[in-house]
Design a protein around this motif. Structure first.
Motif, PDB file in Angstrom:
ATOM      1  N   PRO A  19       0.799  -0.993  -0.238  1.00 30.74           N
ATOM      2  CA  PRO A  19       0.452   0.020   0.282  1.00 30.74           C
ATOM      3  C   PRO A  19       0.564   0.990  -0.050  1.00 30.74           C
ATOM      4  O   PRO A  19       0.176   2.052  -0.353  1.00 30.74           O
ATOM      5  CB  PRO A  19      -0.920   0.084   1.327  1.00 30.74           C
ATOM      6  CG  PRO A  19      -0.811  -1.829   1.370  1.00 30.74           C
ATOM      7  CD  PRO A  19       0.631  -1.451   1.155  1.00 30.74           C
TER       8      PRO A  19
ATOM      9  N   THR B 257      -4.018   2.217   1.685  1.00 24.03           N
ATOM     10  CA  THR B 257      -4.874   1.008   1.800  1.00 24.03           C
ATOM     11  C   THR B 257      -6.379   1.213   0.946  1.00 24.03           C
ATOM     12  O   THR B 257      -6.737  -0.267   0.438  1.00 24.03           O
ATOM     13  CB  THR B 257      -5.147   0.336   2.790  1.00 24.03           C
ATOM     14  OG1 THR B 257      -6.164   1.580   3.245  1.00 24.03           O
ATOM     15  CG2 THR B 257      -4.070   0.197   4.000  1.00 24.03           C
ATOM     16  N   SER B 258      -7.187   2.456   0.779  1.00 21.66           N
ATOM     17  CA  SER B 258      -8.164   1.908  -0.488  1.00 21.66           C
ATOM     18  C   SER B 258      -7.478   4.548  -0.977  1.00 21.66           C
ATOM     19  O   SER B 258      -8.506   4.943  -0.246  1.00 21.66           O
ATOM     20  CB  SER B 258      -9.022   2.599   0.445  1.00 21.66           C
ATOM     21  OG  SER B 258     -10.336   2.108  -0.274  1.00 21.66           O
TER      22      SER B 258
ATOM     23  N   ARG C  71      -3.087  -9.138   1.885  1.00 27.20           N
ATOM     24  CA  ARG C  71      -2.063  -7.857   2.713  1.00 27.20           C
ATOM     25  C   ARG C  71      -3.906  -7.490   3.610  1.00 27.20           C
ATOM     26  O   ARG C  71      -4.946  -7.188   2.913  1.00 27.20           O
ATOM     27  CB  ARG C  71      -1.709  -6.850   1.491  1.00 27.20           C
ATOM     28  CG  ARG C  71      -0.241  -8.086   1.797  1.00 27.20           C
ATOM     29  CD  ARG C  71       0.668  -7.270   0.829  1.00 27.20           C
ATOM     30  NE  ARG C  71       0.881  -6.551   0.998  1.00 27.20           N
ATOM     31  CZ  ARG C  71       2.487  -5.636   1.079  1.00 27.20           C
ATOM     32  NH1 ARG C  71       2.881  -5.885   0.474  1.00 27.20           N
ATOM     33  NH2 ARG C  71       2.856  -4.893   1.827  1.00 27.20           N
ATOM     34  N   VAL C  72      -3.634  -5.756   4.308  1.00 25.17           N
ATOM     35  CA  VAL C  72      -4.437  -4.981   4.720  1.00 25.17           C
ATOM     36  C   VAL C  72      -5.181  -4.022   3.055  1.00 25.17           C
ATOM     37  O   VAL C  72      -3.489  -3.750   2.735  1.00 25.17           O
ATOM     38  CB  VAL C  72      -3.680  -4.684   5.518  1.00 25.17           C
ATOM     39  CG1 VAL C  72      -5.200  -2.894   5.931  1.00 25.17           C
ATOM     40  CG2 VAL C  72      -3.494  -5.313   7.161  1.00 25.17           C
ATOM     41  N   GLY C  73      -6.230  -4.576   2.515  1.00 23.11           N
ATOM     42  CA  GLY C  73      -6.302  -2.933   1.580  1.00 23.11           C
ATOM     43  C   GLY C  73      -7.338  -3.457   0.382  1.00 23.11           C
ATOM     44  O   GLY C  73      -7.389  -4.759  -0.028  1.00 23.11           O
TER      45      GLY C  73
ATOM     46  N   GLU D 133     -12.894  -6.799   5.668  1.00 25.57           N
ATOM     47  CA  GLU D 133     -11.641  -6.646   6.661  1.00 25.57           C
ATOM     48  C   GLU D 133     -12.010  -6.190   7.848  1.00 25.57           C
ATOM     49  O   GLU D 133     -13.731  -6.587   8.822  1.00 25.57           O
ATOM     50  CB  GLU D 133     -11.993  -5.609   5.148  1.00 25.57           C
ATOM     51  CG  GLU D 133     -11.391  -5.671   4.551  1.00 25.57           C
ATOM     52  CD  GLU D 133     -10.617  -3.678   3.635  1.00 25.57           C
ATOM     53  OE1 GLU D 133      -9.495  -3.680   3.619  1.00 25.57           O
ATOM     54  OE2 GLU D 133     -10.569  -2.729   3.896  1.00 25.57           O
TER      55      GLU D 133
ATOM     56  N   ASP E 154       1.976  -8.590   5.370  1.00 24.84           N
ATOM     57  CA  ASP E 154       1.322  -7.179   6.313  1.00 24.84           C
ATOM     58  C   ASP E 154       2.129  -6.741   7.206  1.00 24.84           C
ATOM     59  O   ASP E 154       1.187  -7.172   8.457  1.00 24.84           O
ATOM     60  CB  ASP E 154       0.636  -7.062   5.730  1.00 24.84           C
ATOM     61  CG  ASP E 154      -0.217  -5.715   5.047  1.00 24.84           C
ATOM     62  OD1 ASP E 154       0.769  -4.326   5.577  1.00 24.84           O
ATOM     63  OD2 ASP E 154      -0.916  -5.365   5.272  1.00 24.84           O
TER      64      ASP E 154
ATOM     65  N   GLY F  58      -1.891   2.544   6.134  1.00 27.99           N
ATOM     66  CA  GLY F  58      -1.899   3.334   4.521  1.00 27.99           C
ATOM     67  C   GLY F  58      -2.507   3.823   4.700  1.00 27.99           C
ATOM     68  O   GLY F  58      -2.491   4.605   3.508  1.00 27.99           O
TER      69      GLY F  58
END
Length: 510
Positions: free
Chosen positions: A12, A34-35, A325-327, A350, A450, A468
């Protein structure tokens, strides 16, 4: 359990082409998290927003030259109208129609973009404070990927357009579209679940400054529930559905105990993350409400980041769990990979509760169409519908799951470079890591998918990762008892703070 390799996608915080590399120099603080793109309002208003909107439009045109319009929505933070205007000016400068969709939830805008087959930009900083904001980008098929982010950044780095400095706002097209977009989003759920599905249920909606604060009330009433709106705010309140401020926890408990509600529900600022509390006011973990959505609609494949709790594997709802992973881009990529491999019934969520549908969900013979972006409404409805089906309180339904105890919090004002130095030492210096963990236990295994996650020999977990979206170091813990989890979280934050403080003079905030 499968794992999506961290080598398959950029992180991210990967280094994209430098924003200031081309003739149109932009602030260095803006970055994809992440977004979406995030940064300080002072770094985003004006030229930067126009540049990123134009870079996105050029990328969208490279994929679909027939594109003629771009939707623009926004949340309720104070800077969003101005940034939305900047984005619309850039879209018009590119020769396309900029449709002003007004204040709408992110998933509602995404749904409308899919329906129309056109790109969209959502102006939102999600749950982060009002002095920050961001842009989320959608192609006609849904949320952009990490590869798309890199392509947009590359377009921005090459911009050489002096006209971007002083673009005049053109004709506003689409004024009043928020009502129809919100109505279509409400209809998505009423058409599937029915106007009497929540009859007899009583729900409090914590409105604060969520862009869905009225929509959520209207939707629950359309499904038959008795709804009481509470806590409407005149200023923007950054509600993080993953790391709860003590004031929020106390307020939700007070609301619950005062009203004999089946649940107290809310969302973050742009309504792609849910907040759900049971009838006692206890706030449910995001991964648990996502799991309830999977249970309600009978999904067979769950895709979720490494920060979600092990309750997902232990619940028995499905044996097919894919960790990422995160996102949301990583969750979406893994859902797409699962579909290509022949898996069916795919749902993603999530640790913050944002739920994504990689496949249609089926409810009593009616299909809830896939929506590959984070959504707060489905997990909110899932818990309430399970209560309505069973006649049991939400706390009992959650009590049937081997939830354990997971908690999360963060240290604020920690620069990304500081977090990476700290995480790097924990990851690379085995002796330092074991000494660091001596006060709370022995390390059994380490996961670097992550951030860095430590599984301790007693089954507890401590996981650190850099946010992120904001200058924060996040800490996630899991344990079999609430006391152990609480102690681990307090220790994890304080131990990290001491290490980080030793590297600088300014104190780090909790």
């Amino acid at each position: 359990m499968d794992a999506v390799s961290s080598l398959a996608h950029p992180s991210p915080t990967s280094t994209y082409p430098a924003q200031g590399a081309g003739p149109t120099a932009l602030p260095e603080g803006l970055k994809f998290g992440t977004s979406g793109l995030r940064g300080l309002v002072t770094e985003l208003v004006g030229l930067p927003s126009r540049a990123y909107a134009l870079g996105f439009v050029r990328h969208a045109l490279s994929l679909a030259p027939q594109t003629r319009q771009v939707l623009v929505g926004r949340d309720l933070r104070s800077s969003s109208p101005e940034i939305s205007q900047d984005c619309r000016a850039a879209i018009q400068h590119a020769g396309l129609m900029a449709v002003d969709c007004g204040a709408v939830p992110t998933p509602a805008l995404a749904l409308e973009a899919i329906r129309r087959g056109c790109p969209a930009i959502m102006v939102t900083g999600s749950h982060i404070p009002d002095d920050r904001n961001g842009l989320k980008f959608y192609l006609p098929q849904g949320e952009i990927s990490k590869a798309d982010e890199m392509a947009i950044a590359a377009q921005v780095a090459l911009l050489d357009d002096p006209a971007l400095e002083n673009l005049a706002q053109g004709e506003i097209i689409g004024d009043g579209q928020a009502a129809s977009i919100n109505a279509a989003y409400i209809g998505r759920y009423v058409d599937v679940f029915g106007s009497r599905s929540l009859k007899g249920r009583r729900v409090a909606v914590y409105q604060h400054s969520s862009v869905a604060r009225d929509l959520l009330v209207d939707l629950l009433r359309a499904l038959g529930a008795e709804v009481e709106p509470v806590g409407r705010a005149a200023r923007f309140i950054p509600v993080d559905t993953e790391a709860h401020e003590p004031e929020l926890v106390a307020y939700i408990a007070e609301v619950a105990l005062a009203g004999r509600f089946d649940a107290v529900v809310s969302t973050d600022g742009d309504a792609d993350r849910p907040l759900v509390a049971d009838e006692t006011g206890a706030i449910l973990r995001g991964d648990v409400v996502g799991l309830l959505a999977a249970k309600l609609l009978g999904f067979q494949t769950i895709v979720t980041p490494v920060t979600s709790g092990s309750v997902i594997e232990r619940s028995g709802i499905t044996a097919d769990v894919v960790r990422t992973r995160v996102g949301s881009p990583f969750v979406i990529a893994a859902m797409e990979a699962a579909a290509l491999s022949g898996k069916t019934g795919i749902i993603g969520f999530e640790a913050n509760g944002g739920t994504l549908l990689g496949s249609d969900g089926i409810w009593q013979g009616r299909a809830l169409s896939r929506l590959p972006t984070r959504d707060a409404v489905l997990p909110i409805l899932a818990g309430l519908l399970l209560v309505a089906q069973s006649g049991r309180p939400l706390s009992a339904i959650v009590g049937d799951l081997p939830v354990g105890h997971a908690m999360a919090d963060r240290l604020k004002d920690v620069a990304s470079a500081q977090s990476q130095d700290f995480l790097g030492r924990l990851s690379q210096d085995e002796a330092f890591a074991q000494t660091y963990f001596d006060p709370v236990g022995s390390i059994r295994s380490v996961d670097r998918l992550d951030g860095i996650r430590f599984d301790l020999k007693d089954g507890a977990v401590v996981h650190y990762r850099a946010s992120g979206n904001a200058p924060e170091l996040r800490c996630y813990v899991e344990a079999q008892t609430k006391a152990r989890a609480s102690d681990l979280l307090a220790w994890g934050l304080e131990a990290a703070r001491i290490q980080l403080d030793s590297k600088r003079h300014l104190p780090i905030q909790r």
